[in-house]
Scaffold this motif. Structure first.
Motif, PDB file in Angstrom:
ATOM      1  N   TYR A 141      25.326  44.097  69.727  1.00  0.00           N
ATOM      2  CA  TYR A 141      24.893  45.329  69.080  1.00  0.00           C
ATOM      3  C   TYR A 141      25.309  46.548  69.909  1.00  0.00           C
ATOM      4  CZ  TYR A 141      21.970  48.994  67.115  1.00  0.00           C
ATOM      5  OH  TYR A 141      21.546  50.168  66.557  1.00  0.00           O
ATOM      6  N   ALA A 142      25.147  46.468  71.220  1.00  0.00           N
ATOM      7  CA  ALA A 142      25.532  47.583  72.092  1.00  0.00           C
ATOM      8  C   ALA A 142      27.027  47.866  71.962  1.00  0.00           C
ATOM      9  CB  ALA A 142      25.166  47.262  73.538  1.00  0.00           C
ATOM     10  N   TRP A 143      27.841  46.806  71.874  1.00  0.00           N
ATOM     11  CA  TRP A 143      29.293  46.983  71.681  1.00  0.00           C
ATOM     12  C   TRP A 143      29.562  47.691  70.358  1.00  0.00           C
ATOM     13  CZ3 TRP A 143      32.744  45.591  67.923  1.00  0.00           C
ATOM     14  CH2 TRP A 143      34.101  45.679  68.240  1.00  0.00           C
ATOM     15  N   CYS A 144      28.872  47.260  69.305  1.00  0.00           N
ATOM     16  CA  CYS A 144      29.053  47.866  67.987  1.00  0.00           C
ATOM     17  C   CYS A 144      28.675  49.349  67.991  1.00  0.00           C
ATOM     18  CB  CYS A 144      28.202  47.132  66.948  1.00  0.00           C
ATOM     19  SG  CYS A 144      28.740  45.468  66.560  1.00  0.00           S
ATOM     20  N   GLU A 145      27.581  49.665  68.667  1.00  0.00           N
ATOM     21  CA  GLU A 145      27.115  51.046  68.685  1.00  0.00           C
ATOM     22  C   GLU A 145      28.136  51.957  69.366  1.00  0.00           C
ATOM     23  OE1 GLU A 145      22.738  53.041  68.904  1.00  0.00           O
ATOM     24  OE2 GLU A 145      23.240  51.623  70.506  1.00  0.00           O
ATOM     25  N   THR A 146      28.764  51.454  70.428  1.00  0.00           N
ATOM     26  CA  THR A 146      29.807  52.229  71.118  1.00  0.00           C
ATOM     27  C   THR A 146      30.988  52.489  70.187  1.00  0.00           C
ATOM     28  OG1 THR A 146      29.188  51.322  73.270  1.00  0.00           O
ATOM     29  CG2 THR A 146      31.409  52.235  73.067  1.00  0.00           C
ATOM     30  N   GLU A 147      31.419  51.431  69.468  1.00  0.00           N
ATOM     31  CA  GLU A 147      32.546  51.579  68.542  1.00  0.00           C
ATOM     32  C   GLU A 147      32.178  52.464  67.358  1.00  0.00           C
ATOM     33  OE1 GLU A 147      35.661  50.508  68.969  1.00  0.00           O
ATOM     34  OE2 GLU A 147      35.023  49.831  70.968  1.00  0.00           O
ATOM     35  N   MET A 148      30.958  52.365  66.910  1.00  0.00           N
ATOM     36  CA  MET A 148      30.497  53.200  65.796  1.00  0.00           C
ATOM     37  C   MET A 148      30.539  54.675  66.190  1.00  0.00           C
ATOM     38  SD  MET A 148      29.249  52.831  62.612  1.00  0.00           S
ATOM     39  CE  MET A 148      28.019  51.613  62.160  1.00  0.00           C
ATOM     40  N   GLN A 149      30.159  54.977  67.420  1.00  0.00           N
ATOM     41  CA  GLN A 149      30.167  56.355  67.868  1.00  0.00           C
ATOM     42  C   GLN A 149      31.594  56.903  67.967  1.00  0.00           C
ATOM     43  OE1 GLN A 149      27.340  58.284  68.232  1.00  0.00           O
ATOM     44  NE2 GLN A 149      28.924  59.873  68.258  1.00  0.00           N
ATOM     45  N   LYS A 150      32.542  56.037  68.360  1.00  0.00           N
ATOM     46  CA  LYS A 150      33.948  56.461  68.416  1.00  0.00           C
ATOM     47  C   LYS A 150      34.438  56.871  67.027  1.00  0.00           C
ATOM     48  CE  LYS A 150      35.302  53.371  72.235  1.00  0.00           C
ATOM     49  NZ  LYS A 150      36.140  52.180  72.578  1.00  0.00           N
ATOM     50  N   ALA A 151      34.131  56.027  66.032  1.00  0.00           N
ATOM     51  CA  ALA A 151      34.566  56.324  64.664  1.00  0.00           C
ATOM     52  C   ALA A 151      33.887  57.580  64.138  1.00  0.00           C
ATOM     53  CB  ALA A 151      34.264  55.135  63.755  1.00  0.00           C
ATOM     54  N   ALA A 152      32.602  57.744  64.471  1.00  0.00           N
ATOM     55  CA  ALA A 152      31.876  58.930  64.026  1.00  0.00           C
ATOM     56  C   ALA A 152      32.498  60.205  64.606  1.00  0.00           C
ATOM     57  CB  ALA A 152      30.410  58.819  64.428  1.00  0.00           C
ATOM     58  N   SER A 153      32.871  60.155  65.871  1.00  0.00           N
ATOM     59  CA  SER A 153      33.479  61.319  66.524  1.00  0.00           C
ATOM     60  C   SER A 153      34.801  61.694  65.859  1.00  0.00           C
ATOM     61  CB  SER A 153      33.703  61.033  68.009  1.00  0.00           C
ATOM     62  OG  SER A 153      32.470  60.805  68.664  1.00  0.00           O
ATOM     63  N   GLU A 154      35.558  60.677  65.437  1.00  0.00           N
ATOM     64  CA  GLU A 154      36.825  60.945  64.752  1.00  0.00           C
ATOM     65  C   GLU A 154      36.608  61.693  63.442  1.00  0.00           C
ATOM     66  OE1 GLU A 154      38.567  57.116  64.259  1.00  0.00           O
ATOM     67  OE2 GLU A 154      38.820  56.764  66.409  1.00  0.00           O
ATOM     68  N   LEU A 155      35.443  61.491  62.830  1.00  0.00           N
ATOM     69  CA  LEU A 155      35.124  62.167  61.572  1.00  0.00           C
ATOM     70  C   LEU A 155      34.408  63.496  61.789  1.00  0.00           C
ATOM     71  CD1 LEU A 155      33.891  59.065  59.528  1.00  0.00           C
ATOM     72  CD2 LEU A 155      36.023  60.324  59.195  1.00  0.00           C
ATOM     73  N   GLY A 156      34.174  63.861  63.062  1.00  0.00           N
ATOM     74  CA  GLY A 156      33.553  65.145  63.369  1.00  0.00           C
ATOM     75  C   GLY A 156      32.038  65.120  63.405  1.00  0.00           C
ATOM     76  N   PHE A 157      31.454  63.921  63.504  1.00  0.00           N
ATOM     77  CA  PHE A 157      29.994  63.816  63.567  1.00  0.00           C
ATOM     78  C   PHE A 157      29.557  63.570  65.010  1.00  0.00           C
ATOM     79  CE2 PHE A 157      30.991  62.588  59.201  1.00  0.00           C
ATOM     80  CZ  PHE A 157      30.082  63.349  58.480  1.00  0.00           C
ATOM     81  N   GLN A 158      28.432  64.185  65.380  1.00  0.00           N
ATOM     82  CA  GLN A 158      27.930  64.021  66.731  1.00  0.00           C
ATOM     83  C   GLN A 158      27.242  62.667  66.932  1.00  0.00           C
ATOM     84  OE1 GLN A 158      25.457  67.393  67.738  1.00  0.00           O
ATOM     85  NE2 GLN A 158      27.240  68.686  68.202  1.00  0.00           N
ATOM     86  N   HIS A 159      26.669  62.124  65.858  1.00  0.00           N
ATOM     87  CA  HIS A 159      25.959  60.854  65.974  1.00  0.00           C
ATOM     88  C   HIS A 159      26.420  59.915  64.872  1.00  0.00           C
ATOM     89  CE1 HIS A 159      22.734  57.878  66.340  1.00  0.00           C
ATOM     90  NE2 HIS A 159      22.480  58.410  67.537  1.00  0.00           N
ATOM     91  N   TRP A 160      26.505  58.636  65.190  1.00  0.00           N
ATOM     92  CA  TRP A 160      27.025  57.676  64.227  1.00  0.00           C
ATOM     93  C   TRP A 160      26.147  57.538  62.991  1.00  0.00           C
ATOM     94  CZ3 TRP A 160      24.177  53.437  62.792  1.00  0.00           C
ATOM     95  CH2 TRP A 160      23.232  52.934  63.681  1.00  0.00           C
TER      96      TRP A 160
END
Length: 588
Positions: free
Chosen positions: A284-303
């Protein structure tokens, strides 16, 4: 725990407390030299097929709730087959034959444990229901199955007498003189419903075909049929706090740590529940890190904000089947173009699509797949809130990750092979294999640059991956008694970002559906097993990816550790024990 040296029916007799509840059969005689009538040289694949059909016939004939005779007969079957298997020529088998032997031995041992567990729980139900009337009704049903000479007058007297006992039990439940834990009370309602259905079949067998018998029982039978239903409704209302029409409250049956360890041994998973929960949390921790990367690419501060953005990208009403068709074609074309697995033409040609009813969506809020794909999407009959939750929970990006899990290369492809190659191994169906395979493709396609993924697509894939992590945690903690069903719902909402309705459906499906206690954990853990094995075989030994995948498809069903033995040529013994620490090999 019940003394395993006693016949299983003894547990039920002790809860009966009546002369009528005692078995007229003698306890099973244990002869250490006992063998089945089948030759010791019986081919192992044929033996598995025979055992499967023999057990199916015996369960169909004998498995009547509260039947001491039925428990004794099934116990004898498992004991006899295990003794006979000891004489099989294990060392003469090839690797597939040795795997078949271990599969059958594991299956029989687990079946015996499950039968013992059922007897113990049924004893508790019997104690709650007073013991007398369930066993007496079971004996009447058994007599009908053996086509005993009927006596209508005696049957009418028995049903009238039992009506009085059912009425007394109901009064004691209403006055709270008889109580039970929610799992036992729920089991009681289920077994009462089974008993009622079998008694209906008993009545239909004689009604009008035997005029004299019908004359005697025409008055007491409808009354006892109503009384059984009424008792079940009373238990639901008084003990469980449910109205008879309540289909939303979640009540399961936690099996405890010992039960989980038994199930893990059967699935050949050499980890404790606590270690598996730790794996779920790490993933889950790995997923959360990757989710935040994708969110940042879309311009969101939080996933979580990015997830809300993705959820609102759904197709209009009526368009979901077309989306599913396009996504199915995309996934199938990818597998074939990149030569990742052999896709038989008939497999690709015969995919069928159906829509899921609003009622079924309470238990299955997302797609289901296999021989066909069943699409969850709102209907005009749903409330406005439920429509929005269903559309958001089945948006375009979630659906893209779901379709290849359910169809090709996931369940549809796998089940096509299962029906055609070593089909007798379907008897050993395990979520670590069938669900593990489908989830493995979620991991594999995430890794492959050639599987094109937008940031929204990746969030859709990660949502499901986080969902699998949460399944490990909530299902094991629920069965350990560390989380309630409602806390499981909250975990899915807070950890994964589920809509509340879909979270409730997921937990309801997990703890009230026809699934084993490890089923939900099997998705990710089975996928991790295959992922670790691929790393060794494909990346390490240079085996072609297609050959690895085809080998799995042709192996049918088994714990993944035994598939590992097949593809590696690992030496096997008749007393093989699980020992593969697969997660350490991934190097996360």
């Amino acid at each position: 725990m019940r003394d395993p040296s006693l016949p299983l029916s003894e547990a039920l007799r002790r809860g009966d407390g009546s002369e009528l509840g005692r078995s007229t059969t003698r306890p099973l005689e244990r002869d250490s030299s006992a063998k089945t009538s089948v030759s010791e040289s019986e081919p192992i694949a044929d033996r598995i097929t025979r055992v499967q059909w023999d057990l199916s016939n015996l369960e169909s004939f004998y498995k009547i709730p509260f039947s001491p005779t039925g428990y004794d007969r099934l116990q004898k079957f498992f004991d006899d087959e295990l003794k006979a298997l000891e004489h099989a020529p294990f060392e003469e088998y090839d690797q597939n034959g040795k795997v078949d032997y271990l599969l059958l031995k594991n299956y029989l041992r687990h079946g015996l444990l499950q039968l013992q567990d059922d007897a113990e729980k049924d004893q508790q139900v019997l104690a709650f229901l007073g013991g007398f009337f369930p066993v007496r009704l079971a004996r009447m049903i058994e007599a009908r199955r053996k086509v005993a000479d009927p006596d209508g007058k005696q049957a009418a007297a028995a049903l009238t007498e039992l009506m009085g006992h059912i009425s007394m039990v109901k009064d004691r439940v209403v006055n709270k003189k008889e109580t039970a834990t929610p799992p036992i009370a729920r089991r009681a309602t289920k077994l009462l419903a089974e008993l009622q259905a079998l008694l209906q079949e008993w009545y239909a067998f004689y009604k009008d075909y035997d005029p004299l018998f019908t004359w005697w029982i025409s008055d007491p039978y409808p009354k006892i049929d109503t009384a059984l239903a009424d008792l079940s409704d009373t238990v639901k209302k008084i003990v469980l706090g449910l109205e008879s029409s309540d289909q939303d409250t979640i009540i399961g049956e936690p099996i405890g740590r010992v039960g989980i360890l038994d199930a893990l041994e059967y699935e050949m998973i050499p980890y404790t529940p606590e270690q598996l929960i730790d794996i779920g949390q790490k993933e889950y921790a790995w997923c959360e890190t990757e989710m935040q990367k994708a969110a940042s690419e879309l311009g969101f501060q939080h996933w979580r904000a990015a997830l809300e953005h993705v959820k609102n990208q759904y197709v209009p009403p009526g368009q979901q089947p077309l989306l599913v068709r396009a996504l199915t074609q995309e996934a199938t074309s990818y597998v074939k173009t990149h030569d990742l697995a052999t896709v038989p033409p008939v497999c690709e040609e015969t995919i069928q699509t159906f829509m899921m009813s609003p009622q079924d969506q309470k238990m299955n809020p997302f797609f289901l797949g296999g021989n066909s794909i069943i699409v969850s999407y709102p209907t005009s009959t749903m409330s406005h809130e439920d429509k929005l939750m269903s559309m958001r929970g089945n948006n375009k990006h979630f659906a893209r990750a779901t379709v290849f899990h359910e169809m090709i290369p996931g369940h549809h492809l796998h089940m096509h092979y299962m029906s055609r190659v070593r089909p007798y191994r379907q008897m050993f169906m395990t979520p670590f294999c069938i669900e593990g395979w489908a989830f493995y493709w979620e991991m594999l396609l995430w890794d492959k640059p050639s599987w094109e993924k937008t940031s929204e697509n990746r969030i859709g894939m990660l949502f499901w991956r986080m969902h699998r992590c949460a399944r490990i945690v909530f299902s094991l903690r629920y069965h350990l008694g560390e989380m309630s069903a409602q806390e499981c719902v909250e975990l899915l909402v807070n950890w994964v970002g589920h809509e509340r309705a879909t979270a409730e459906g997921e937990v309801r499906r997990s703890v009230m559906g026809e699934y084993g206690p490890l089923y939900q954990a099997g998705y990710m853990l089975g996928g991790l097993q295959l992922y670790a094995l691929r790393k060794k075989v494909v990346d390490g030994l240079g085996v072609k990816e297609k050959d690895f995948h085809d080998a799995f498809l042709n192996a049918n069903q088994m714990p993944v550790e035994l598939f590992r033995a097949l593809v590696s040529g690992q030496p096997l013994s008749g007393d093989f024990k699980t020992q593969w620490k697969f997660y350490e090999e991934i190097g996360r």
